[in-house]
Design a protein around this motif. Structure first.
Motif, PDB file in Angstrom:
ATOM      1  N   ALA A 127       0.834  -1.206   0.000  1.00 47.10           N
ATOM      2  CA  ALA A 127       0.000   0.000   0.000  1.00 47.10           C
ATOM      3  C   ALA A 127       0.869   1.257   0.000  1.00 47.10           C
ATOM      4  N   GLN A 128       1.965   1.217   0.737  1.00 46.19           N
ATOM      5  CA  GLN A 128       2.873   2.361   0.738  1.00 46.19           C
ATOM      6  C   GLN A 128       3.474   2.573  -0.651  1.00 46.19           C
ATOM      7  N   ARG A 129       3.833   1.475  -1.300  1.00 41.89           N
ATOM      8  CA  ARG A 129       4.442   1.582  -2.630  1.00 41.89           C
ATOM      9  C   ARG A 129       3.447   2.140  -3.642  1.00 41.89           C
ATOM     10  N   GLU A 130       2.184   1.738  -3.537  1.00 44.23           N
ATOM     11  CA  GLU A 130       1.155   2.281  -4.437  1.00 44.23           C
ATOM     12  C   GLU A 130       1.040   3.796  -4.268  1.00 44.23           C
ATOM     13  N   LEU A 131       1.038   4.250  -3.010  1.00 42.86           N
ATOM     14  CA  LEU A 131       0.954   5.682  -2.748  1.00 42.86           C
ATOM     15  C   LEU A 131       2.216   6.385  -3.236  1.00 42.86           C
ATOM     16  N   TYR A 132       3.362   5.814  -2.950  1.00 48.83           N
ATOM     17  CA  TYR A 132       4.641   6.372  -3.418  1.00 48.83           C
ATOM     18  C   TYR A 132       4.597   6.547  -4.941  1.00 48.83           C
ATOM     19  N   ASP A 133       4.159   5.516  -5.648  1.00 48.10           N
ATOM     20  CA  ASP A 133       4.092   5.577  -7.107  1.00 48.10           C
ATOM     21  C   ASP A 133       3.095   6.630  -7.588  1.00 48.10           C
ATOM     22  N   ALA A 134       1.974   6.774  -6.854  1.00 47.23           N
ATOM     23  CA  ALA A 134       0.986   7.792  -7.232  1.00 47.23           C
ATOM     24  C   ALA A 134       1.576   9.197  -7.091  1.00 47.23           C
ATOM     25  N   ILE A 135       2.394   9.398  -6.059  1.00 50.31           N
ATOM     26  CA  ILE A 135       2.993  10.715  -5.838  1.00 50.31           C
ATOM     27  C   ILE A 135       4.118  10.963  -6.837  1.00 50.31           C
ATOM     28  N   THR A 136       5.021  10.005  -6.978  1.00 50.55           N
ATOM     29  CA  THR A 136       6.191  10.216  -7.837  1.00 50.55           C
ATOM     30  C   THR A 136       5.887  10.052  -9.320  1.00 50.55           C
ATOM     31  N   GLY A 137       4.757   9.440  -9.645  1.00 47.96           N
ATOM     32  CA  GLY A 137       4.388   9.269 -11.044  1.00 47.96           C
ATOM     33  C   GLY A 137       3.205  10.113 -11.456  1.00 47.96           C
ATOM     34  N   GLY A 138       2.657  10.891 -10.516  1.00 50.28           N
ATOM     35  CA  GLY A 138       1.483  11.711 -10.789  1.00 50.28           C
ATOM     36  C   GLY A 138       1.843  13.092 -11.295  1.00 50.28           C
ATOM     37  N   PRO A 139       0.868  13.996 -11.279  1.00 53.68           N
ATOM     38  CA  PRO A 139       1.076  15.329 -11.853  1.00 53.68           C
ATOM     39  C   PRO A 139       2.176  16.139 -11.171  1.00 53.68           C
ATOM     40  N   ARG A 140       2.434  15.886  -9.881  1.00 52.04           N
ATOM     41  CA  ARG A 140       3.507  16.622  -9.194  1.00 52.04           C
ATOM     42  C   ARG A 140       4.862  16.343  -9.828  1.00 52.04           C
ATOM     43  N   ALA A 141       5.017  15.149 -10.398  1.00 53.25           N
ATOM     44  CA  ALA A 141       6.308  14.749 -10.975  1.00 53.25           C
ATOM     45  C   ALA A 141       6.410  15.073 -12.463  1.00 53.25           C
ATOM     46  N   GLN A 142       5.335  15.560 -13.058  1.00 47.52           N
ATOM     47  CA  GLN A 142       5.337  15.880 -14.487  1.00 47.52           C
ATOM     48  C   GLN A 142       5.739  17.332 -14.686  1.00 47.52           C
ATOM     49  N   GLY A 143       6.306  17.625 -15.813  1.00 46.07           N
ATOM     50  CA  GLY A 143       6.653  19.004 -16.142  1.00 46.07           C
ATOM     51  C   GLY A 143       7.790  19.526 -15.287  1.00 46.07           C
TER      52      GLY A 143
END
Length: 185
Positions: A16-32
């Motif tokens: 569950a932690q890894r899913e959240l980590y991936d959502a943060i590091t692979g989501g819009p915050r990490a784009q651009g």
């Protein structure tokens, strides 16, 4: 004071932690363009995001709210950063100030406007930005008075006033968590 939580490196995360980590590091915050680093050199999350991993269900909900505020809001970039930086100033949140001064500068806030916001001064702003600043300051005091509600609902619309209440509550929550866990920039 030292941080109260150790960093959670990616290799040590539960499912569950890894899913959240991936959502943060692979989501819009990490784009651009990256105006502040999401991760440390070891890959662990910085700022409030590290603490989100303590309770991935709640951290995920907070992450979703934050992403909606930053990337799917009707607020313009400058107005959003004005509100966030006023919350950071009120709660003396060093991490939020550092992160969002960089985002604010990229959104067009000038060095003098950033300095004013750091001091809680909203006099440099006019028009809708002044309304956003006034609403934010009243919300930080606990309520939105009738005259301010009327002015804001006419100028910004009820939807944006709702979004501002969510923004102020969200960033006040982050400021509290950052203080409790002694997170520094």
């Amino acid at each position: 004071m030292s941080e109260r939580l150790p960093p959670f490196p990616p290799g040590a995360l539960t499912g569950a932690q890894r899913e959240l980590y991936d959502a943060i590091t692979g989501g819009p915050r990490a784009q651009g363009p990256q105006h502040f680093a999401l991760t440390r050199a070891d890959g662990s999350l910085r700022g409030p995001f590290n603490a989100f991993l303590l309770a991935p269900e709640l951290g995920g909900a907070l992450q979703d709210v934050g992403a909606a505020i930053r990337y799917r809001s009707a607020l313009g970039s400058r107005a959003r950063e004005i509100a966030i930086l006023l919350v950071a100033a009120r709660w003396d949140s060093d991490f939020e100030r550092e992160a969002h001064e960089a985002v604010g500068a990229a959104a067009g806030l000038t060095p003098s406007e950033l300095a004013a916001l750091r001091a809680g001064d909203t006099t440099p702003f006019a028009g809708d930005e002044a309304v956003v600043a006034a609403v934010t300051q009243q919300l930080l005091d606990g309520d939105l008075h009738d005259d301010a509600w009327h002015a804001a609902s006419v100028a910004l619309g009820p939807k944006v006033v709702f979004e501002l209440t969510v923004l102020v509550g969200y960033y006040a929550t982050l400021a509290l968590q950052l203080r409790v866990f002694r997170v520094r920039p």
